[in-house]
Design an enzyme around this catalytic site. Structure first.
Site, PDB file in Angstrom:
ATOM      1  N   ARG A 272      29.087  -2.432 -45.583  1.00 42.96           N
ATOM      2  CA  ARG A 272      29.747  -1.140 -45.825  1.00 42.96           C
ATOM      3  C   ARG A 272      28.956   0.019 -45.226  1.00 42.96           C
ATOM      4  O   ARG A 272      28.885   1.093 -45.813  1.00 42.96           O
ATOM      5  CB  ARG A 272      29.982  -0.909 -47.326  1.00 42.96           C
TER       6      ARG A 272
ATOM      7  N   ARG B  24      31.265   6.002 -47.496  1.00 46.21           N
ATOM      8  CA  ARG B  24      31.133   7.180 -48.353  1.00 46.21           C
ATOM      9  C   ARG B  24      29.731   7.714 -48.600  1.00 46.21           C
ATOM     10  O   ARG B  24      29.584   8.829 -49.071  1.00 46.21           O
ATOM     11  CB  ARG B  24      31.825   6.909 -49.696  1.00 46.21           C
TER      12      ARG B  24
ATOM     13  N   ARG C 176      36.883  12.373 -44.341  1.00 47.97           N
ATOM     14  CA  ARG C 176      37.752  11.855 -45.404  1.00 47.97           C
ATOM     15  C   ARG C 176      38.435  12.986 -46.176  1.00 47.97           C
ATOM     16  O   ARG C 176      39.512  12.789 -46.744  1.00 47.97           O
ATOM     17  CB  ARG C 176      36.866  11.002 -46.310  1.00 47.97           C
TER      18      ARG C 176
ATOM     19  N   ASP D 129      39.860  -2.649 -43.561  1.00 46.15           N
ATOM     20  CA  ASP D 129      39.676  -3.201 -44.902  1.00 46.15           C
ATOM     21  C   ASP D 129      40.076  -4.666 -44.891  1.00 46.15           C
ATOM     22  O   ASP D 129      40.806  -5.104 -43.999  1.00 46.15           O
ATOM     23  CB  ASP D 129      40.508  -2.425 -45.933  1.00 46.15           C
TER      24      ASP D 129
ATOM     25  N   TYR E   1      43.687 -10.234 -54.865  1.00 45.06           N
ATOM     26  CA  TYR E   1      44.367  -8.929 -54.818  1.00 45.06           C
ATOM     27  C   TYR E   1      45.885  -9.093 -54.761  1.00 45.06           C
ATOM     28  O   TYR E   1      46.629  -8.333 -55.374  1.00 45.06           O
ATOM     29  CB  TYR E   1      43.889  -8.113 -53.616  1.00 45.06           C
TER      30      TYR E   1
HETATM   31  O1  1CP Z   1      31.189  -0.224 -42.958  1.00 46.88           O
HETATM   32  C1  1CP Z   1      32.044  -0.922 -43.512  1.00 46.88           C
HETATM   33  O2  1CP Z   1      31.768  -2.039 -43.907  1.00 46.88           O
HETATM   34  C2  1CP Z   1      33.411  -0.314 -43.658  1.00 46.88           C
HETATM   35  C3  1CP Z   1      34.578  -1.239 -43.484  1.00 46.88           C
HETATM   36  C4  1CP Z   1      35.027  -1.904 -44.788  1.00 46.88           C
HETATM   37  C5  1CP Z   1      34.801  -3.227 -45.173  1.00 46.88           C
HETATM   38  C6  1CP Z   1      33.931  -4.264 -44.494  1.00 46.88           C
HETATM   39  C7  1CP Z   1      35.861  -1.313 -45.766  1.00 46.88           C
HETATM   40  C8  1CP Z   1      36.347   0.072 -45.761  1.00 46.88           C
HETATM   41  N1  1CP Z   1      36.190  -2.275 -46.690  1.00 46.88           N
HETATM   42  C9  1CP Z   1      35.531  -3.444 -46.359  1.00 46.88           C
HETATM   43  C10 1CP Z   1      35.590  -4.722 -47.032  1.00 46.88           C
HETATM   44  C11 1CP Z   1      36.164  -4.829 -48.397  1.00 46.88           C
HETATM   45  N2  1CP Z   1      37.199  -4.123 -48.950  1.00 46.88           N
HETATM   46  C12 1CP Z   1      35.758  -5.800 -49.321  1.00 46.88           C
HETATM   47  C13 1CP Z   1      34.711  -6.863 -49.028  1.00 46.88           C
HETATM   48  C14 1CP Z   1      33.331  -6.372 -49.197  1.00 46.88           C
HETATM   49  C15 1CP Z   1      32.902  -6.116 -50.615  1.00 46.88           C
HETATM   50  O3  1CP Z   1      32.873  -7.071 -51.405  1.00 46.88           O
HETATM   51  O4  1CP Z   1      32.590  -4.946 -50.900  1.00 46.88           O
HETATM   52  C16 1CP Z   1      36.524  -5.653 -50.480  1.00 46.88           C
HETATM   53  C17 1CP Z   1      36.417  -6.436 -51.772  1.00 46.88           C
HETATM   54  C18 1CP Z   1      37.439  -4.590 -50.247  1.00 46.88           C
HETATM   55  C19 1CP Z   1      38.490  -4.091 -51.149  1.00 46.88           C
HETATM   56  C20 1CP Z   1      38.358  -2.637 -51.323  1.00 46.88           C
HETATM   57  N3  1CP Z   1      38.846  -1.711 -50.435  1.00 46.88           N
HETATM   58  C21 1CP Z   1      37.636  -1.955 -52.305  1.00 46.88           C
HETATM   59  C22 1CP Z   1      36.863  -2.656 -53.418  1.00 46.88           C
HETATM   60  C23 1CP Z   1      37.148  -2.279 -54.831  1.00 46.88           C
HETATM   61  C24 1CP Z   1      38.239  -2.955 -55.570  1.00 46.88           C
HETATM   62  O5  1CP Z   1      39.049  -2.211 -56.126  1.00 46.88           O
HETATM   63  O6  1CP Z   1      38.303  -4.197 -55.690  1.00 46.88           O
HETATM   64  C25 1CP Z   1      37.743  -0.586 -52.017  1.00 46.88           C
HETATM   65  C26 1CP Z   1      37.161   0.566 -52.782  1.00 46.88           C
HETATM   66  C27 1CP Z   1      38.516  -0.440 -50.825  1.00 46.88           C
HETATM   67  C28 1CP Z   1      38.843   0.792 -50.071  1.00 46.88           C
HETATM   68  C29 1CP Z   1      37.914   1.041 -48.951  1.00 46.88           C
HETATM   69  N4  1CP Z   1      37.714   0.149 -47.912  1.00 46.88           N
HETATM   70  C30 1CP Z   1      36.796   0.667 -47.030  1.00 46.88           C
HETATM   71  C31 1CP Z   1      36.413   1.963 -47.532  1.00 46.88           C
HETATM   72  C32 1CP Z   1      35.444   2.903 -46.850  1.00 46.88           C
HETATM   73  C33 1CP Z   1      37.106   2.174 -48.723  1.00 46.88           C
HETATM   74  C34 1CP Z   1      37.046   3.413 -49.580  1.00 46.88           C
HETATM   75  C35 1CP Z   1      38.107   4.331 -49.124  1.00 46.88           C
HETATM   76  C36 1CP Z   1      37.783   5.755 -49.361  1.00 46.88           C
HETATM   77  O7  1CP Z   1      37.094   6.394 -48.531  1.00 46.88           O
HETATM   78  O8  1CP Z   1      38.256   6.270 -50.400  1.00 46.88           O
END
Ligand code: 1CP
Length: 354
Positions: A29, A33, A42, A78, A153
């Site tokens: 990640r 953020r 954002r 994502d 999911y």
């Molecule tokens: O640098 C990076 O890695 C950014 C790219 C990235 C990746 C690899 C994002 C952007 N998401 C992911 C993977 C991801 N998404 C995973 C696998 C990694 C992990 O276990 O953390 C998972 C489980 C998700 C699902 C997801 N998407 C969540 C997790 C929380 C939940 O509710 O289960 C969240 C918060 C998101 C949204 C998201 N995806 C990525 C970002 C930057 C965000 C936040 C969006 C924002 O700015 O509000």
């Protein structure tokens, strides 16, 4: 030849267990953020707009690389991105939300077959732009979610601590569950293959919820779909990285998957991970992301411990054991990257290759 020696980028060399001068490092990640420049973008665009606009997704992917000498880039997308073509009403708030979750065999049967190049064409445009822009030494990692994690999911419809509803579906509708997991495997093969064709130089599968399963259910439900994907991706000749989050008890099952790298969290030291996986697999990890909140001296001790545990042999990519927390101080990330490079270079010069 003409005196120039083709040297593989350190990240790719380590994935292939070739010796490197210093341990490569990137961060789960890393685009996101905790960076003020991400938060600024954002404020003007929602997450889906950032992801779907190639210029913006490219910019966000590059942001951490401008600050830190990281050894790899990861595509800004994502794990739910490839299911956009399944018309389940996907949104982010901030985690994934589905208006129409999958709850029955009929729901599974209704899922359309759409090629990723048609359902998310913007994503491959972003990959091509990044492949053109990134220096040769900083490979782009393409990624997707592993089928069981996506299944969680899709059935639950949102994030959850236990994903009890999704797990109940495994046991109450095992045939439909297997069909869905297999559809997700096929979808992911197409999606990751297209990323490799567009210029991704490594492919990573995030199995964030693998640790919700014991070894027996993992072997029965989750592993076959992962094995299918990894076997199919072998044709592309890029390192395959698999991250079974909280999967310490699953590593025996993971060791026999067709892959180059296993990424692990911090719950098991890398020496023990290596003992289970054997010498033919590289490891990626595994600093606790909370260590980035520790005082500098403690952080450095924790980093050195990870490097020591990885051992003197090749085949280690330094990373966090899970995603960087949004409240992390970027200066601590800078300290981590510098420490990994400096300490591993020193120990390589002392004789142990990395
Ligand atoms: O640098 C990076 O890695 C950014 C790219 C990235 C990746 C690899 C994002 C952007 N998401 C992911 C993977 C991801 N998404 C995973 C696998 C990694 C992990 O276990 O953390 C998972 C489980 C998700 C699902 C997801 N998407 C969540 C997790 C929380 C939940 O509710 O289960 C969240 C918060 C998101 C949204 C998201 N995806 C990525 C970002 C930057 C965000 C936040 C969006 C924002 O700015 O509000």
């Amino acid at each position: 030849m003409s005196g120039t020696v083709a040297v593989a980028p350190p990240f790719l060399a380590a994935c292939r267990r070739e010796p490197v001068e210093r341990t490569p490092v990137w961060m789960l990640r890393q685009a996101g953020r905790y960076l003020p420049e991400y938060r600024a973008l954002r404020e003007r665009h929602d997450f889906l707009t950032l992801m779907r606009t190639p210029e913006l997704a490219t910019e966000v992917t590059l942001q951490p690389l401008r600050r830190f000498p990281l050894d790899a880039a990861i595509l800004f997308a994502d794990i739910l991105t490839p299911i956009e073509g399944w018309d389940l009403g996907l949104s982010f708030a901030p985690g994934p939300l589905l208006e129409r979750p999958i709850r029955s065999a009929a729901d599974v049967a209704r899922l359309p077959r759409v090629a990723a190049e048609e359902s998310v064409p913007y994503l491959f445009e972003t990959v091509r732009a990044l492949a053109a822009e990134l220096p040769e030494t900083t490979p782009l990692i393409g990624f997707g979610g592993a089928p069981f994690t996506l299944f969680c999911y899709l059935v639950e419809g949102k994030g959850s601590k236990s994903f009890a509803r999704a797990k109940a579906f495994l046991w109450s509708e095992p045939e439909a569950a297997h069909r869905l997991l297999d559809r997700l495997a096929d979808l992911t093969i197409d999606y990751l293959g297209a990323q490799a064709r567009a210029g991704a130089r490594a492919l990573m599968l995030f199995d964030s919820w693998a640790g919700l399963l014991g070894p027996e259910d993992y072997a029965r439900f989750a592993r076959p779909a992962v094995a299918k994907i990894l076997a199919a991706l072998g044709d592309f000749g890029v390192p395959r990285i698999y991250f079974p989050h909280q999967g310490a008890t699953l590593l025996g099952e993971v060791a026999t998957l067709p892959l180059e790298v296993v990424a692990v969290d911090w719950r098991l030291p890398l020496s023990k991970v290596r003992a289970i996986l054997g010498p033919g697999i590289a490891v990626q990890g595994n600093l606790d992301p909370a260590a980035l909140f520790a005082p500098a001296a403690e952080l450095e001790r924790a980093i050195d411990r990870v490097l020591d545990e990885a051992g003197p042999g090749p085949g280690h990519v330094f990373n966090l054991g899970h995603g960087v927390e949004p409240t992390t101080d970027p200066d601590q990330v800078a300290r981590m990257v510098e420490r990994v490079h400096r300490e591993s270079e020193r120990s390589a010069q002392r004789g142990g290759s990395r």
